[in-house]
Design an enzyme around this catalytic site. Structure first.
Site, PDB file in Angstrom:
ATOM      1  N   GLY A   1      10.360  -3.222  -7.337  1.00 13.87           N
ATOM      2  CA  GLY A   1      11.220  -3.537  -6.476  1.00 13.87           C
ATOM      3  C   GLY A   1      12.596  -3.146  -6.605  1.00 13.87           C
ATOM      4  O   GLY A   1      12.681  -2.911  -7.858  1.00 13.87           O
TER       5      GLY A   1
ATOM      6  N   CYS B   1       6.985  -2.108 -13.235  1.00 12.67           N
ATOM      7  CA  CYS B   1       8.633  -1.922 -13.297  1.00 12.67           C
ATOM      8  C   CYS B   1       9.092  -3.262 -12.821  1.00 12.67           C
ATOM      9  O   CYS B   1       9.334  -4.287 -13.720  1.00 12.67           O
ATOM     10  CB  CYS B   1       8.752  -0.919 -12.001  1.00 12.67           C
ATOM     11  SG  CYS B   1      10.485  -0.233 -12.102  1.00 12.67           S
ATOM     12  N   TYR B   2       9.462  -3.502 -11.758  1.00 11.69           N
ATOM     13  CA  TYR B   2      10.138  -5.040 -11.377  1.00 11.69           C
ATOM     14  C   TYR B   2       9.299  -6.025 -11.733  1.00 11.69           C
ATOM     15  O   TYR B   2       9.429  -7.298 -12.345  1.00 11.69           O
ATOM     16  CB  TYR B   2      10.595  -4.862  -9.834  1.00 11.69           C
ATOM     17  CG  TYR B   2      11.351  -6.202  -9.830  1.00 11.69           C
ATOM     18  CD1 TYR B   2      12.594  -6.719  -9.931  1.00 11.69           C
ATOM     19  CD2 TYR B   2      10.342  -7.287  -9.020  1.00 11.69           C
ATOM     20  CE1 TYR B   2      13.243  -7.947  -9.443  1.00 11.69           C
ATOM     21  CE2 TYR B   2      11.165  -8.426  -8.725  1.00 11.69           C
ATOM     22  CZ  TYR B   2      12.561  -8.701  -8.892  1.00 11.69           C
ATOM     23  OH  TYR B   2      13.059 -10.118  -8.478  1.00 11.69           O
TER      24      TYR B   2
ATOM     25  N   HIS C   1       5.972   3.491 -13.584  1.00  8.56           N
ATOM     26  CA  HIS C   1       4.859   3.660 -12.301  1.00  8.56           C
ATOM     27  C   HIS C   1       3.785   4.431 -12.556  1.00  8.56           C
ATOM     28  O   HIS C   1       3.689   5.532 -12.417  1.00  8.56           O
ATOM     29  CB  HIS C   1       5.785   4.259 -11.028  1.00  8.56           C
ATOM     30  CG  HIS C   1       6.805   3.226 -10.674  1.00  8.56           C
ATOM     31  ND1 HIS C   1       6.701   2.394  -9.856  1.00  8.56           N
ATOM     32  CD2 HIS C   1       8.015   3.164 -11.037  1.00  8.56           C
ATOM     33  CE1 HIS C   1       7.773   1.629  -9.479  1.00  8.56           C
ATOM     34  NE2 HIS C   1       8.630   2.123 -10.356  1.00  8.56           N
TER      35      HIS C   1
ATOM     36  N   GLU D   1       1.351   4.638 -10.684  1.00  9.58           N
ATOM     37  CA  GLU D   1       0.707   5.202  -9.233  1.00  9.58           C
ATOM     38  C   GLU D   1       1.453   6.447  -8.824  1.00  9.58           C
ATOM     39  O   GLU D   1       0.490   7.125  -8.005  1.00  9.58           O
ATOM     40  CB  GLU D   1       1.138   4.135  -8.393  1.00  9.58           C
ATOM     41  CG  GLU D   1       2.409   3.707  -7.989  1.00  9.58           C
ATOM     42  CD  GLU D   1       3.053   2.811  -8.869  1.00  9.58           C
ATOM     43  OE1 GLU D   1       2.433   2.654 -10.074  1.00  9.58           O
ATOM     44  OE2 GLU D   1       4.153   2.296  -8.538  1.00  9.58           O
TER      45      GLU D   1
ATOM     46  N   ASP E   1      -6.733   8.165  15.982  1.00  9.93           N
ATOM     47  CA  ASP E   1      -6.867   6.554  15.753  1.00  9.93           C
ATOM     48  C   ASP E   1      -7.399   5.909  16.912  1.00  9.93           C
ATOM     49  O   ASP E   1      -8.480   5.367  16.837  1.00  9.93           O
ATOM     50  CB  ASP E   1      -5.307   6.275  15.613  1.00  9.93           C
ATOM     51  CG  ASP E   1      -4.567   6.888  14.490  1.00  9.93           C
ATOM     52  OD1 ASP E   1      -5.262   7.502  13.653  1.00  9.93           O
ATOM     53  OD2 ASP E   1      -3.284   6.581  14.472  1.00  9.93           O
TER      54      ASP E   1
ATOM     55  N   LYS F   1      -4.634   6.783   7.105  1.00 11.35           N
ATOM     56  CA  LYS F   1      -4.998   7.727   8.080  1.00 11.35           C
ATOM     57  C   LYS F   1      -6.244   8.496   7.539  1.00 11.35           C
ATOM     58  O   LYS F   1      -7.097   8.932   8.280  1.00 11.35           O
ATOM     59  CB  LYS F   1      -3.831   8.845   8.043  1.00 11.35           C
ATOM     60  CG  LYS F   1      -4.141   9.688   9.301  1.00 11.35           C
ATOM     61  CD  LYS F   1      -3.442   9.449  10.432  1.00 11.35           C
ATOM     62  CE  LYS F   1      -3.604  10.314  11.626  1.00 11.35           C
ATOM     63  NZ  LYS F   1      -3.198   9.815  12.908  1.00 11.35           N
TER      64      LYS F   1
END
Ligand code: XMP
Length: 519
Positions: free
Chosen positions: A59, A86-87, A176, A178, A233, A375
């Protein structure tokens, strides 16, 4: 409320730009997760969700500021593994009795190397060839560990880059895992979900089955209407709802006369004839083209189309007795953006329209069976439901259609020429096997006529521009680097096959500064 009952991993979002990537990584591991903004995570919600593990995201704030976000204290009493990133790492340390400082030498941005201090279950498979590359992005750092924590990895500006309280299964990393630039990040997530005991039961087939039950429960015997655009969609949403409630679903396909060559027939034909859905083909070309007559301003075009779309949809929906629900193909990123707490005021570049205003106006409740999906997951679900591949992989097409690919005034003649040129261009792209590499490709017909010479005679016809871009989300884009051979062959085909065009150009503007569409 969560709509499905898989083993759940809760991500508490503190506003990181990359929180959604955490969700991606987990879903790749067949783990179902939900992202919830930190303010909404109460003790009651924790009880309701009963997560099997929790991740605290990064964050933008500093925990040294007393007003900065905190995790709910109850999360530490759940008895489940927690991973702070992280945060998330800093807030965990701070709340559990450690210390975080900011100042000289506490920041690290970009690539960093983490060195192992002691082996840790979370890092099995790491440090095979020495220090690991990770991606850092922090101003503050942890300067004293909370009681019970031990350090397992360090980096030059983060002495406590990897820490854990193994007994309580609390893990905290400064980097991070990710992002792409932490190459072994995926392994860390794999280890985390393994030690948390996830079975990995998130599959599309299971999702399909469960959502069918959820839709049946939500809707009961009531009728549902769906604005079918032919895009991925709304198509997948319609197919799924149809599987759940059959003929109680009616789709309305609004034909505004601004569609591509044969598009209406293809969409209506597929859903009505092959999938047995009840589809109303609203032939409203005259209405739309009539009101657009003489209009050249792009925003006015959009507003007219948006307004008429709602009127038309409402007109047809009123004919369906007992309609109490409106189906929408809202995706997960839309949901997240709409609850974002970090976004500031942004400029309106274009007023993209959708059917968002409809439910309140018509007193309908929403059915949104794709709210939990990204998606690419929607595409997978589409395959699972048997939609043809060429349909699922289609490029995005804007709601106002060809109106915004016809800069200046729209005429029926220009639309017809545009439709035919676009069909040749897309045919070329498919023939050369390039369709799936490109985010979006289309022709824009330009509001100028140019002089040419064809068969020894003078021609005076329209010029057109070809556009093809690569992109991940449509927010930024680059032009596609076609070969000169491809461009030459395509220009020749368009001029030979499409009466009314005698000049072809290729648009090499990126976004920004351009936009993808011409208007
Ligand atoms: P731009 O042109 O803004 O386009 O770079 C980004 C993406 O949005 C689509 N687009 C629209 N979609 N209504 C829509 O439903 C609109 O008014 C609209 N304008 C642009 C565009 O095709 C691209 O995918």
């Amino acid at each position: 409320m969560s709509q499905i009952s898989h083993e759940l991993l809760l991500i508490i979002d503190f506003g990181s730009q990359v929180t959604q990537l955490i969700a991606r990584r987990l879903r790749e591991l067949n783990v179902y997760c939900e992202i919830r903004p930190y303010q909404t995570v109460t003790a009651d919600l924790l009880k309701e969700l009963a997560p099997k593990a929790v991740i605290f995201s990064g964050g933008p704030e500093s925990v040294t500021n007393p007003d900065s976000p905190r995790a709910p204290a109850e999360v530490f009493d759940l008895g489940v593994p927690i991973l702070g990133i992280c945060y998330g790492q800093q807030v965990m340390m701070h709340q559990l009795g450690g210390e975080v400082i900011s100042g000289h030498g506490t920041a690290e941005f970009g690539r960093a190397k983490v060195t192992e201090v002691e082996p840790l279950e979370l890092l099995e498979g790491w440090f095979q060839d020495g220090p690991e590359q990770v991606w850092m992005s922090h101003g503050d750092h942890v300067s004293r560990l909370a009681p019970g924590f031990t350090v397992y990895g360090t980096s030059p500006n983060a002495p406590f880059a990897i820490t854990a309280d193994v007994e309580r299964r609390f893990f905290a990393v400064q980097f991070h895992p990710e992002v792409h630039h932490t190459p072994n990040g995926k392994v860390l997530y794999e280890n985390f979900v393994k030690l948390a005991g996830f079975k990995g039961d998130w599959t599309m087939a299971a999702y399909r089955e469960e959502m069918v039950n959820v839709i049946r429960e939500q809707v009961g015997d009531a009728k549902v209407i769906c604005a079918l655009s032919g895009g991925v969609d709304s198509s997948v949403a319609a197919a799924l709802i149809h599987e759940a409630i059959g003929e109680n679903l009616t789709c309305v396909f609004v034909d505004h006369g601004l569609l591509r060559l044969n598009e209406a027939e293809e969409v209506v034909g597929m859903f009505r004839d092959h999938m047995n859905l009840s589809v109303i083909h609203a032939q409203e070309q005259e209405l739309f083209l009539g009101e657009l007559d003489g209009v050249s301003d792009p925003e006015t075009k959009r507003k007219i189309i948006g307004r008429l779309f709602i009127d038309v949809f409402q007109k047809y929906a009123d004919q369906i007795e007992g309609a109490r629900f409106l189906a929408q193909g809202t995706l997960y990123p839309d949901v997240i953006e709409s609850v974002s707490f970090s976004g500031g005021p942004s400029h309106t570049i274009k007023s993209h329209h959708n059917v968002g205003g409809l439910p309140e106006k018509m007193g309908l409740k929403l059915v949104e069976p794709l709210r939990e999906l990204f998606k690419d997951e929607v595409r997978e679900l589409g395959r699972e439901l048997g939609l043809p591949e060429h349909f699922i992989g289609r490029h995005p097409f804007p709601g106002p259609g060809l109106a915004i690919r016809c800069p200046g005034e729209i005429t029926r003649e220009k639309l017809e020429i545009l439709r035919r040129a676009d069909a040749v261009y897309i045919d070329q792209i498919r023939k050369h096997g390039l369709y799936d590499e490109i985010w979006q490709a289309f022709v824009a017909i330009l509001p100028v006529r140019t002089v040419g010479v064809m068969g020894d005679a003078r021609s005076y016809d329209f010029a057109c521009a070809l556009r093809a871009v690569t992109s991940v989300d449509g927010m930024t884009a680059d032009y596609y680097p076609f070969s000169h051979d491809f461009l030459g062959e395509t220009a020749t085909r368009i001029i030979n096959e499409v009466k009314g065009i005698n000049r072809v150009t290729y648009d090499i503007t990126s976004k920004p500064p351009g936009t993808i569409e011409w208007e």
